[in-house]
Design an enzyme around this catalytic site. Sequence first.
Site, mmCIF file in Angstrom:
data_model
loop_
_atom_site.group_PDB
_atom_site.id
_atom_site.type_symbol
_atom_site.label_atom_id
_atom_site.label_comp_id
_atom_site.label_asym_id
_atom_site.label_seq_id
_atom_site.Cartn_x
_atom_site.Cartn_y
_atom_site.Cartn_z
ATOM 1 N N ASP A 1 0.852 -1.193 0.000
ATOM 2 C CA ASP A 1 0.000 0.000 0.000
ATOM 3 C C ASP A 1 0.892 1.249 0.000
ATOM 4 O OD1 ASP A 1 -3.194 0.591 1.073
ATOM 5 O OD2 ASP A 1 -1.737 2.232 1.153
ATOM 6 N N ASN B 1 -12.806 -2.745 2.377
ATOM 7 C CA ASN B 1 -13.803 -1.678 2.389
ATOM 8 C C ASN B 1 -14.656 -1.783 1.137
ATOM 9 O OD1 ASN B 1 -12.884 -0.408 4.804
ATOM 10 N ND2 ASN B 1 -11.128 0.372 3.659
ATOM 11 N N GLU C 1 -12.037 3.856 -1.207
ATOM 12 C CA GLU C 1 -11.409 4.898 -2.041
ATOM 13 C C GLU C 1 -11.215 4.415 -3.475
ATOM 14 O OE1 GLU C 1 -6.946 6.795 -2.366
ATOM 15 O OE2 GLU C 1 -7.636 6.181 -0.401
ATOM 16 N N VAL C 2 -10.763 3.183 -3.624
ATOM 17 C CA VAL C 2 -10.457 2.660 -4.958
ATOM 18 C C VAL C 2 -11.507 1.608 -5.338
ATOM 19 C CG1 VAL C 2 -8.744 1.517 -6.406
ATOM 20 C CG2 VAL C 2 -7.993 3.056 -4.567
ATOM 21 N N HIS D 1 -10.401 -5.101 -3.216
ATOM 22 C CA HIS D 1 -9.099 -5.367 -2.607
ATOM 23 C C HIS D 1 -9.267 -5.714 -1.147
ATOM 24 C CE1 HIS D 1 -9.941 -1.016 -2.378
ATOM 25 N NE2 HIS D 1 -9.325 -1.036 -1.208
ATOM 26 N N HIS E 1 -6.983 -5.469 2.372
ATOM 27 C CA HIS E 1 -5.785 -4.978 3.046
ATOM 28 C C HIS E 1 -5.304 -6.084 3.984
ATOM 29 C CE1 HIS E 1 -6.646 -0.525 2.326
ATOM 30 N NE2 HIS E 1 -7.850 -1.044 2.133
HETATM 31 P P1 DGP Z 1 -9.707 1.744 0.369
HETATM 32 O O1 DGP Z 1 -10.254 1.810 -1.046
HETATM 33 O O2 DGP Z 1 -10.216 2.856 1.239
HETATM 34 O O3 DGP Z 1 -9.903 0.409 1.024
HETATM 35 O O4 DGP Z 1 -8.119 1.966 0.297
HETATM 36 C C1 DGP Z 1 -7.386 2.083 -0.865
HETATM 37 C C2 DGP Z 1 -5.919 1.994 -0.520
HETATM 38 O O5 DGP Z 1 -5.185 2.066 -1.739
HETATM 39 C C3 DGP Z 1 -5.366 3.092 0.381
HETATM 40 O O6 DGP Z 1 -4.869 2.507 1.585
HETATM 41 C C4 DGP Z 1 -4.221 3.723 -0.398
HETATM 42 C C5 DGP Z 1 -3.965 2.732 -1.509
HETATM 43 N N1 DGP Z 1 -3.570 3.332 -2.763
HETATM 44 C C6 DGP Z 1 -4.212 4.330 -3.431
HETATM 45 N N2 DGP Z 1 -3.566 4.617 -4.574
HETATM 46 C C7 DGP Z 1 -2.508 3.762 -4.629
HETATM 47 C C8 DGP Z 1 -1.465 3.566 -5.578
HETATM 48 O O7 DGP Z 1 -1.369 4.240 -6.615
HETATM 49 N N3 DGP Z 1 -0.544 2.597 -5.304
HETATM 50 C C9 DGP Z 1 -0.616 1.829 -4.163
HETATM 51 N N4 DGP Z 1 0.325 0.903 -3.985
HETATM 52 N N5 DGP Z 1 -1.594 1.983 -3.254
HETATM 53 C C10 DGP Z 1 -2.517 2.948 -3.494
#
Ligand code: DGP
Length: 126
Positions: A35, A97, A105-106, A110, A112
């Site tokens: 992450d 999430n 967020e994404v 995924h 974690h």
């Molecule tokens: P969430 O969708 O809230 O479960 O978390 C998304 C996670 O993705 C957050 O902890 C940060 C990570 N993240 C966002 N953009 C990138 C990226 O470009 N590269 C990597 N390795 N992680 C990312």
Amino acid sequence: MAYAYDDQNIFARILRGEIPNKTVLETEHSLAFHDVRPQAPDHVLVIPKGAYVTYDHFALEASEAEIVDFTRAVGEVAKIIGAQPGEGGKGFRLISNAGEHAIQEVPHMHVHVIAGRPLGRLLEPA
Ligand code: DGP
């Protein structure tokens, strides 16, 4: 209502090789990478290569091969980072999430894998 997958999301771009990542593990159907904003000494994201938006989307619509591959990949990541409780590791937490209330967020499914320090209780009071 069908799941609408945005193929411009950041993890889709990582899967296409448009954005670099620090890969921990790659399998036929899954990719695990660090992450970019780690919240613990070990913070790895495991994603399916398929176009799934949320955990429920994946769990309900992915093939058995994809689900087995993903589940094994999570286990392998726990092993690679030395977090397996049964093997002398101090444990880990999985978080996925999904949607608005979870502040996803994404929009690419995924999990974690978080480890490397005491993680406290599951949730802070709302
Ligand atoms: P969430 O969708 O809230 O479960 O978390 C998304 C996670 O993705 C957050 O902890 C940060 C990570 N993240 C966002 N953009 C990138 C990226 O470009 N590269 C990597 N390795 N992680 C990312």
